[in-house]
Motif scaffolding. Structure first.
Motif, PDB file in Angstrom:
ATOM      1  N   UNK A  12      -0.520  12.266 -35.904  1.00  0.00           N
ATOM      2  CA  UNK A  12      -1.707  12.427 -37.040  1.00  0.00           C
ATOM      3  C   UNK A  12      -1.212  13.324 -37.860  1.00  0.00           C
ATOM      4  N   UNK A  13      -1.036  12.876 -39.286  1.00  0.00           N
ATOM      5  CA  UNK A  13      -1.128  13.998 -40.282  1.00  0.00           C
ATOM      6  C   UNK A  13      -2.676  14.707 -40.387  1.00  0.00           C
ATOM      7  N   UNK A  14      -2.779  15.457 -41.116  1.00  0.00           N
ATOM      8  CA  UNK A  14      -4.054  16.288 -41.268  1.00  0.00           C
ATOM      9  C   UNK A  14      -4.911  15.934 -42.683  1.00  0.00           C
ATOM     10  N   UNK A  15      -4.182  16.506 -43.774  1.00  0.00           N
ATOM     11  CA  UNK A  15      -4.791  16.400 -45.332  1.00  0.00           C
ATOM     12  C   UNK A  15      -4.518  15.020 -45.900  1.00  0.00           C
ATOM     13  N   UNK A 105      -9.360   5.301 -24.886  1.00  0.00           N
ATOM     14  CA  UNK A 105      -8.275   4.376 -24.514  1.00  0.00           C
ATOM     15  C   UNK A 105      -6.975   5.070 -23.657  1.00  0.00           C
ATOM     16  N   UNK A 106      -7.092   6.309 -23.605  1.00  0.00           N
ATOM     17  CA  UNK A 106      -6.247   7.021 -22.958  1.00  0.00           C
ATOM     18  C   UNK A 106      -4.716   7.260 -23.750  1.00  0.00           C
ATOM     19  N   UNK A 107      -4.950   7.363 -25.151  1.00  0.00           N
ATOM     20  CA  UNK A 107      -3.737   7.663 -26.049  1.00  0.00           C
ATOM     21  C   UNK A 107      -3.918   9.292 -26.332  1.00  0.00           C
ATOM     22  N   UNK A 108      -2.850   9.989 -25.955  1.00  0.00           N
ATOM     23  CA  UNK A 108      -2.735  11.497 -26.373  1.00  0.00           C
ATOM     24  C   UNK A 108      -2.832  11.390 -27.972  1.00  0.00           C
ATOM     25  N   UNK A 109      -3.274  12.613 -28.628  1.00  0.00           N
ATOM     26  CA  UNK A 109      -3.608  12.719 -30.060  1.00  0.00           C
ATOM     27  C   UNK A 109      -2.982  13.914 -30.455  1.00  0.00           C
ATOM     28  N   UNK A 110      -1.932  14.002 -31.354  1.00  0.00           N
ATOM     29  CA  UNK A 110      -1.316  15.025 -31.594  1.00  0.00           C
ATOM     30  C   UNK A 110      -1.128  15.215 -33.249  1.00  0.00           C
ATOM     31  N   UNK A 111      -1.518  16.328 -33.646  1.00  0.00           N
ATOM     32  CA  UNK A 111      -1.559  16.696 -35.005  1.00  0.00           C
ATOM     33  C   UNK A 111      -0.164  17.134 -35.633  1.00  0.00           C
ATOM     34  N   UNK A 136      -1.288  20.207 -31.419  1.00  0.00           N
ATOM     35  CA  UNK A 136      -0.959  20.463 -32.816  1.00  0.00           C
ATOM     36  C   UNK A 136       0.140  20.892 -33.324  1.00  0.00           C
ATOM     37  N   UNK A 137       0.993  20.831 -34.279  1.00  0.00           N
ATOM     38  CA  UNK A 137       2.057  21.366 -34.834  1.00  0.00           C
ATOM     39  C   UNK A 137       2.307  21.526 -36.137  1.00  0.00           C
ATOM     40  N   UNK A 138       2.679  22.426 -36.584  1.00  0.00           N
ATOM     41  CA  UNK A 138       2.823  22.873 -38.246  1.00  0.00           C
ATOM     42  C   UNK A 138       4.276  22.903 -38.320  1.00  0.00           C
ATOM     43  N   UNK A 139       4.904  22.129 -39.527  1.00  0.00           N
ATOM     44  CA  UNK A 139       6.105  22.089 -39.802  1.00  0.00           C
ATOM     45  C   UNK A 139       6.737  23.505 -40.069  1.00  0.00           C
ATOM     46  N   UNK A 140       5.802  24.585 -40.359  1.00  0.00           N
ATOM     47  CA  UNK A 140       6.273  25.750 -40.655  1.00  0.00           C
ATOM     48  C   UNK A 140       6.862  26.425 -39.220  1.00  0.00           C
ATOM     49  N   UNK A 141       6.227  26.046 -37.969  1.00  0.00           N
ATOM     50  CA  UNK A 141       7.066  26.537 -36.793  1.00  0.00           C
ATOM     51  C   UNK A 141       8.288  26.006 -36.533  1.00  0.00           C
TER      52      UNK A 141
END
Length: 224
Positions: A12-15, A105-111, A136-141
């Motif tokens: 999932x995207x955030x903004x 529903x048993x789905x992993x949710x990653x930002x 969660x993960x920022x592209x800056x990482x």
């Protein structure tokens, strides 16, 4: 809309996807030019042109999303300005029910966000978003924006993901295309990222304006 039995993880995207994009649009398109106009003692129209030209030069790159870059480029305390507008940081009303339904529903949710870590921290501090996520993960990482294939390679490795069994949700069609090129199995657009603006059209991907449209499918997935 999707074969949920073939999806293990929702990326999932955030903004504009989980949070209302109105905060960012108002900040970057209104508040920053106003601040620049005052600081440089130029007209608001001149400041808007200056800001738009600066934005255009780096769109789609990591600098486009970098608070530190814009503080240096515009000589404005971007982070302090962010804090002056925190009351406008809002989750979409349908986001948390959707995130909770995914968990049921048993789905992993990653930002997966291009937001700078300082901006991400601010938004997590002023919303309940973190409660609805498993990672969660920022592209800056990674050193690369989501528009770049290397970002996806690092995201898959970090969370040990099978991209073919992932759904990616974003309000940006170019980034949805980047995920498809990275072999993410399913894509979904968000057509109303900014609550104060009209819906936008998606050309190459399915798009919705309310996560409730997915709830019946998710309930069916839970029942098997």
């Amino acid at each position: 809309m999707f074969p949920w039995h073939k999806i293990d993880t929702v990326l999932l995207d955030m903004d504009g996807t989980l949070l209302d994009l109105h905060f960012d649009n108002h900040f970057w398109l209104t508040l920053v030019p106003q601040q620049l106009s005052t600081q440089k003692q130029i007209s608001l129209a001149q400041a808007q042109v200056l800001v738009e030209q600066s934005y255009h030069k780096v769109v789609g790159t990591l600098d486009w999303y970098c608070i530190d870059f814009w503080q240096q480029q515009l000589d404005i305390d971007i982070l302090t300005l962010h804090y002056s507008l925190v009351e406008r940081i809002q989750m979409r009303q349908d986001s948390m029910p959707f995130l909770e339904a995914l968990a049921t529903a048993g789905k992993q949710r990653i930002l997966l966000t291009n937001a700078h870590p300082k901006s991400l921290e601010l938004k997590l501090e002023h919303t309940e978003l973190a409660r609805g996520l498993d990672g969660m993960m920022s592209s800056h990482e990674t050193g690369y924006p989501k528009e770049h294939p290397e970002f996806w390679k690092q995201a898959f490795a970090k969370y040990d993901l099978d991209p073919s069994r992932c759904l990616f949700v974003d309000d940006n069609e170019n980034i949805l295309e980047a995920s498809r090129l990275a072999r993410v199995g399913f894509q979904l657009g968000i057509s109303n990222p900014d609550s104060q603006k009209p819906n936008k059209d998606f050309i190459d991907f399915p798009a919705i304006d309310d996560y409730q449209l997915l709830h019946q499918d998710l309930l069916a997935a839970v029942k098997g």
